[in-house]
Motif scaffolding. Structure first.
Motif, short mmCIF file in Angstrom:
data_model
loop_
_atom_site.label_atom_id
_atom_site.label_comp_id
_atom_site.label_asym_id
_atom_site.label_seq_id
_atom_site.Cartn_x
_atom_site.Cartn_y
_atom_site.Cartn_z
N PRO A 148 -11.50 15.07 25.29
CA PRO A 148 -10.49 14.46 26.16
C PRO A 148 -9.60 15.57 26.76
CG PRO A 148 -10.47 13.51 23.94
CD PRO A 148 -11.34 14.72 23.89
N PRO A 149 -8.96 15.29 27.91
CA PRO A 149 -8.06 16.30 28.50
C PRO A 149 -7.02 16.73 27.47
CG PRO A 149 -8.28 14.40 29.95
CD PRO A 149 -8.97 14.04 28.67
N HIS A 150 -6.70 18.01 27.45
CA HIS A 150 -5.68 18.59 26.55
C HIS A 150 -6.02 18.45 25.07
CE1 HIS A 150 -3.54 18.91 30.25
NE2 HIS A 150 -3.49 17.59 30.41
N HIS A 151 -7.25 18.08 24.76
CA HIS A 151 -7.61 17.98 23.34
C HIS A 151 -7.66 19.38 22.71
CE1 HIS A 151 -9.92 17.15 19.70
NE2 HIS A 151 -9.56 15.86 19.86
N PRO A 152 -7.09 19.52 21.50
CA PRO A 152 -7.05 20.87 20.89
C PRO A 152 -8.43 21.50 20.68
CG PRO A 152 -6.22 19.16 19.38
CD PRO A 152 -6.39 18.51 20.72
N ALA A 153 -9.48 20.67 20.62
CA ALA A 153 -10.81 21.25 20.43
C ALA A 153 -11.19 22.19 21.57
CB ALA A 153 -11.86 20.15 20.30
N ARG A 154 -10.57 21.98 22.73
CA ARG A 154 -10.86 22.87 23.86
C ARG A 154 -10.45 24.31 23.57
NH1 ARG A 154 -10.17 20.26 29.62
NH2 ARG A 154 -11.05 18.21 29.23
N ASP A 155 -9.47 24.45 22.66
CA ASP A 155 -8.97 25.80 22.37
C ASP A 155 -10.02 26.71 21.75
OD1 ASP A 155 -6.65 24.87 23.35
OD2 ASP A 155 -5.60 24.72 21.42
N SER A 156 -11.04 26.10 21.13
CA SER A 156 -12.06 26.99 20.54
C SER A 156 -12.95 27.62 21.60
CB SER A 156 -12.91 26.27 19.49
OG SER A 156 -12.55 24.94 19.34
N TRP A 157 -12.84 27.17 22.81
CA TRP A 157 -13.58 27.81 23.91
C TRP A 157 -12.56 28.42 24.87
CZ3 TRP A 157 -15.40 23.69 21.26
CH2 TRP A 157 -16.75 23.72 20.88
N ASP A 158 -12.29 29.70 24.72
CA ASP A 158 -11.30 30.36 25.57
C ASP A 158 -11.83 30.44 26.99
OD1 ASP A 158 -9.08 30.97 23.95
OD2 ASP A 158 -10.32 32.45 22.89
N THR A 159 -11.29 29.56 27.82
CA THR A 159 -11.93 29.32 29.10
C THR A 159 -11.37 30.18 30.22
OG1 THR A 159 -12.12 27.06 28.33
CG2 THR A 159 -12.58 27.44 30.67
N LEU A 160 -12.28 30.65 31.08
CA LEU A 160 -11.88 31.38 32.29
C LEU A 160 -11.88 30.37 33.44
CD1 LEU A 160 -14.12 34.46 31.59
CD2 LEU A 160 -11.63 34.60 31.83
N TYR A 161 -10.69 30.01 33.92
CA TYR A 161 -10.59 29.03 35.01
C TYR A 161 -10.63 29.72 36.35
CZ TYR A 161 -9.56 25.34 31.72
OH TYR A 161 -9.65 24.42 30.72
N ILE A 162 -11.29 29.10 37.32
CA ILE A 162 -11.29 29.62 38.68
C ILE A 162 -10.14 28.97 39.45
CG2 ILE A 162 -12.60 29.61 40.86
CD1 ILE A 162 -15.13 29.95 39.10
N ASN A 163 -9.97 27.66 39.28
CA ASN A 163 -8.80 26.94 39.77
C ASN A 163 -8.65 25.67 38.91
OD1 ASN A 163 -10.68 25.03 40.77
ND2 ASN A 163 -10.87 26.16 42.70
N ASP A 164 -7.88 24.72 39.36
CA ASP A 164 -7.64 23.54 38.53
C ASP A 164 -8.91 22.76 38.21
OD1 ASP A 164 -5.05 24.12 38.46
OD2 ASP A 164 -4.38 22.62 39.93
N LYS A 165 -9.86 22.82 39.13
CA LYS A 165 -11.06 22.00 38.95
C LYS A 165 -12.27 22.79 38.44
CE LYS A 165 -9.98 18.44 42.35
NZ LYS A 165 -9.04 19.06 43.34
N LEU A 166 -12.32 24.08 38.81
CA LEU A 166 -13.53 24.85 38.49
C LEU A 166 -13.28 25.90 37.42
CD1 LEU A 166 -14.94 25.45 42.10
CD2 LEU A 166 -15.79 23.83 40.38
N LEU A 167 -14.33 26.14 36.64
CA LEU A 167 -14.24 27.15 35.58
C LEU A 167 -15.61 27.80 35.41
CD1 LEU A 167 -15.80 25.51 33.09
CD2 LEU A 167 -13.60 24.40 32.93
#
Ligand code: PHE
Length: 345
Positions: A148-167
């Protein structure tokens, strides 16, 4: 003119005739022998003859003969020099026993070779190879995979964002979604490719590396199929004797989830200070699990009818382990001394 002087003129002619044909050092030596040979050399014989001349002729004839001797010696030196400068090159060209020069043709990168070895094993089990974009939307990389959006599980994947929509995709799992949206079960695929994470480079991390994803969806698929397939695969890659273990883990898109370790092929758990496994005797190489029913719902596959499993394996780290390479960065430095070791034909 005396007989001796006549002979000098005749021999000068003979010398010129011979010397004009000379190419090799051996021929210079033959000519030298012809004139200076100890018993039958033409000049040697002339000097013998000189001794028999009456004293009044001796002086002039002796001078002429000595001049001729010097002339011939000088010319022999010149001939020798010329023959010498030609000869060494000829010698190399002629020596068929010397090893030849082999041009380096280039070859696949070790990670490509390792990836191909992995593909071959899965293709032999009836899998096909799929591909997906490296620039992803948040939906495919996370949301459809049950983050889900803002779910802490996302933190285990240190993401490189291109902009708000793309990564930049952080794993190959979004391609699971893309494939399941298009194809209906049965599905048996692997997806090798680049993934990106915001990592600081160190001996085991880089912001870009390779993964291979696996996905199987069909009726009646169980965890036993996952275990059996991964065991077969790892044994095909590392040999029959390799031990592996499944540890419980968590991923939002699989339930239950596991991480798979293989036995340390360097110390077999015997060295508490092992540089490869840190003394644990095990090395984690992949995450896996049964596809979460929510993921099936997101792609309109009925979880009551179908089940499936997925895994994601780090290609670089598994290759490092297989080849006992202590530095992930070696793969990307393009040092030919490193790269050529994997392409011995
Ligand atoms: N995508 C996970 C990772 O990058 C690995 C994984 C793939 C886990 C498929 C479960 C199923 O860590």
């Amino acid at each position: 003119m005396s007989i001796l002087e006549n002979k000098i003129r005749e021999y000068r002619h003979l010398f010129e005739e011979h010397s004009s044909k000379i190419k090799e050092k051996r021929e210079v030596e033959e000519l030298r022998q012809l004139f200076f040979g100890r018993k039958k050399g033409l000049l040697t014989l002339l000097f013998e003859e000189l001794k028999t001349l009456p004293p009044e002729e001796k002086k002039a004839a002796g001078r002429a003969l000595n001049e001729f001797k010097e002339e011939i010696q000088q010319q022999l030196v010149q001939l020798e020099l010329k023959a010498k400068t030609v000869r060494p090159q000829e010698k190399i060209a002629e020596d068929l026993t010397l090893p030849g020069w082999k041009p380096y043709w280039g070859a696949p990168h070790p990670l490509t070779l390792f990836q191909l070895a992995i593909e071959k094993i899965f293709v032999s089990m009836g899998f096909t190879v799929e591909d997906g974009p490296e620039i992803e939307t948040d939906y495919y990389n996370f949301e459809a995979l049950n983050f889900p959006p803002h779910h802490p599980a996302r933190d285990s994947w240190d993401t490189l964002y291109i902009n708000d929509k793309l990564l930049l995709r952080t794993h190959t799992s979004p391609v699971q979604i893309r494939v399941m949206e298009k194809k209906k079960p049965p599905i048996r695929i692997i997806i090798p490719g680049k993934v990106f994470r915001r990592e600081t480079a160190d001996p085991t991390h880089l912001p870009m590396f390779y993964q291979v994803e696996g996905l199987v969806v069909d009726r009646g698929i169980t965890f036993a199929h996952l275990k059996g397939t991964l065991e077969y695969f790892i044994k095909a890659l590392f040999g029959e004797k390799i031990k592996l273990r499944f540890r419980p883990s968590f991923f939002p898109f699989t339930e239950p989830s596991a991480e798979v370790d293989i036995e340390c092929i360097v110390c077999h758990g015997q060295d508490p200070a092992c540089r490869v496994c840190g003394g644990s005797g095990w090395k984690e190489i992949l995450g896996a699990g049964m596809v979460d029913p929510q993921v099936f719902k997101n792609v309109n596959i009925d979880p009551e009818k179908y089940s499936g499993w997925a895994f994601g394996l780090g290609i670089d780290r598994t290759a490092m382990f297989a080849y006992q390479i202590p530095e992930i960065r070696y793969f990307y430095e393009n040092d030919l001394r490193f790269l050529r070791q994997f392409n011995r034909k």
